[in-house]
Write a protein that holds these residues in place. Sequence first.
Motif, PDB file in Angstrom:
ATOM      1  N   GLY A   2       2.826  91.125  17.820  1.00 44.82           N
ATOM      2  CA  GLY A   2       1.411  90.838  17.585  1.00 44.82           C
ATOM      3  C   GLY A   2       1.220  89.434  17.062  1.00 44.82           C
ATOM      4  N   ARG A   3       0.019  88.959  17.231  1.00 40.03           N
ATOM      5  CA  ARG A   3      -0.270  87.636  16.709  1.00 40.03           C
ATOM      6  C   ARG A   3      -0.640  87.737  15.238  1.00 40.03           C
ATOM      7  NH1 ARG A   3      -4.229  86.088  21.388  1.00 40.03           N
ATOM      8  NH2 ARG A   3      -2.746  85.807  23.081  1.00 40.03           N
ATOM      9  N   GLY A  20      -4.696  81.316  28.263  1.00 36.42           N
ATOM     10  CA  GLY A  20      -3.891  82.376  27.671  1.00 36.42           C
ATOM     11  C   GLY A  20      -2.923  81.892  26.615  1.00 36.42           C
ATOM     12  N   TYR A  21      -2.817  80.579  26.437  1.00 36.19           N
ATOM     13  CA  TYR A  21      -1.928  80.076  25.399  1.00 36.19           C
ATOM     14  C   TYR A  21      -2.500  80.424  24.029  1.00 36.19           C
ATOM     15  CZ  TYR A  21       1.522  77.413  28.052  1.00 36.19           C
ATOM     16  OH  TYR A  21       2.570  77.056  28.853  1.00 36.19           O
ATOM     17  N   SER A  22      -1.606  80.618  23.069  1.00 34.92           N
ATOM     18  CA  SER A  22      -2.009  80.858  21.692  1.00 34.92           C
ATOM     19  C   SER A  22      -1.936  79.545  20.935  1.00 34.92           C
ATOM     20  CB  SER A  22      -1.069  81.859  21.027  1.00 34.92           C
ATOM     21  OG  SER A  22      -1.005  83.035  21.792  1.00 34.92           O
ATOM     22  N   ALA A  33       2.841  79.317  24.872  1.00 40.13           N
ATOM     23  CA  ALA A  33       2.755  80.553  25.651  1.00 40.13           C
ATOM     24  C   ALA A  33       3.031  81.704  24.688  1.00 40.13           C
ATOM     25  CB  ALA A  33       3.787  80.529  26.774  1.00 40.13           C
ATOM     26  N   PRO A  34       2.294  82.810  24.833  1.00 42.94           N
ATOM     27  CA  PRO A  34       2.427  83.904  23.862  1.00 42.94           C
ATOM     28  C   PRO A  34       3.869  84.371  23.665  1.00 42.94           C
ATOM     29  CG  PRO A  34       0.534  84.284  25.274  1.00 42.94           C
ATOM     30  CD  PRO A  34       1.221  83.069  25.813  1.00 42.94           C
ATOM     31  N   ALA A  38       7.894  83.088  18.404  1.00 39.82           N
ATOM     32  CA  ALA A  38       8.899  82.887  17.343  1.00 39.82           C
ATOM     33  C   ALA A  38       9.340  81.425  17.305  1.00 39.82           C
ATOM     34  CB  ALA A  38      10.093  83.802  17.569  1.00 39.82           C
ATOM     35  N   LYS A  39       9.619  80.890  18.469  1.00 40.12           N
ATOM     36  CA  LYS A  39      10.035  79.491  18.537  1.00 40.12           C
ATOM     37  C   LYS A  39       8.898  78.575  18.067  1.00 40.12           C
ATOM     38  CE  LYS A  39      13.047  76.709  20.769  1.00 40.12           C
ATOM     39  NZ  LYS A  39      14.159  76.689  21.694  1.00 40.12           N
ATOM     40  N   ALA A  40       7.674  78.953  18.418  1.00 43.11           N
ATOM     41  CA  ALA A  40       6.518  78.149  18.022  1.00 43.11           C
ATOM     42  C   ALA A  40       6.417  78.046  16.500  1.00 43.11           C
ATOM     43  CB  ALA A  40       5.240  78.752  18.602  1.00 43.11           C
ATOM     44  N   ARG A  41       6.735  79.115  15.814  1.00 44.83           N
ATOM     45  CA  ARG A  41       6.699  79.078  14.337  1.00 44.83           C
ATOM     46  C   ARG A  41       7.713  78.070  13.796  1.00 44.83           C
ATOM     47  NH1 ARG A  41       2.369  81.619  12.217  1.00 44.83           N
ATOM     48  NH2 ARG A  41       1.734  83.248  13.660  1.00 44.83           N
ATOM     49  N   ASP A  42       8.892  78.052  14.393  1.00 39.83           N
ATOM     50  CA  ASP A  42       9.900  77.072  13.962  1.00 39.83           C
ATOM     51  C   ASP A  42       9.389  75.653  14.203  1.00 39.83           C
ATOM     52  OD1 ASP A  42      11.609  79.104  13.337  1.00 39.83           O
ATOM     53  OD2 ASP A  42      12.833  78.919  15.159  1.00 39.83           O
TER      54      ASP A  42
END
Length: 256
Positions: A2-3, A20-22, A33-34, A38-42
């Motif tokens: 979940g987001r 559709g990107y977050s 991309a959704p 996890a990688k986006a958080r890093d």
Amino acid sequence: MGRAGSAVATPQRGGLAPPGYSSLDGEVPLLHAPRLEAKARDVQGYLAEGYTTLVGILSVEPPETVALLVPDEDWRDSPRENARPYPPGLPYFTRSVRPPALVLPEGLSPVFRPRTAATLPLAVWHELAHAFLLVREVVRTPAWLGEFVPQAASAAIARRSGFSLEDHLSRIEQKPGFTVRDFRGPAGARDQMSFQNLLLLLGAAALKEFGEGFLNRLFHALWEEDGIVDGERAEDLLAGALGPGGREWLASRAEF
Ligand SMILES: [Zn+2]
């Protein structure tokens, strides 16, 4: 998955990223991309760290920029200057969109060497430093100076955030057969990487010897420059930014 937190769908940045990107908020908003959450958080953490550090070191108005974390299947559609897609796995900074964007691949190309815990953050900080340098117009410089700036800045960000580069730097091949000044393009991906790695070694060593103040002086010197910077002028600029003993120190460095 979940987001969480500030993640929202982002129709407002149409054109920058496929629908559709977050989005993750921050000084540098990150679109991803959704499935890359996890990688986006890093990456978001690296961007925040880099941004704060560069603002602190450079005492300059920060750039308005966004970052895109792009999966392989969308790479061809990422914003860029040229019609042809760029090689996959190579991050870049582009001013072809408003605001300008750091385009970061889902996975770094295998040409990125060495592979350590520092490889990704350094790549992110490198592109962010390009964005900071281009807050103002910069004249043409020899490639070694233009790329020394983001490499030294990345090392400075690591240093301030207590991120040890020791392991990473120790794995760099120290004698690739050229120095940063005699490196000539166009070169293969391997030599390009060796060139960047020499600049990283030089930047890290300069920080150790002179402290991070030289980066502030170097950025400002480049912004104030209005003619074309040739090789000799580039050396003067760097030596001057380093300060007393800078020229002698440069001459003593194998990378240089
Ligand atoms: Zn670069």
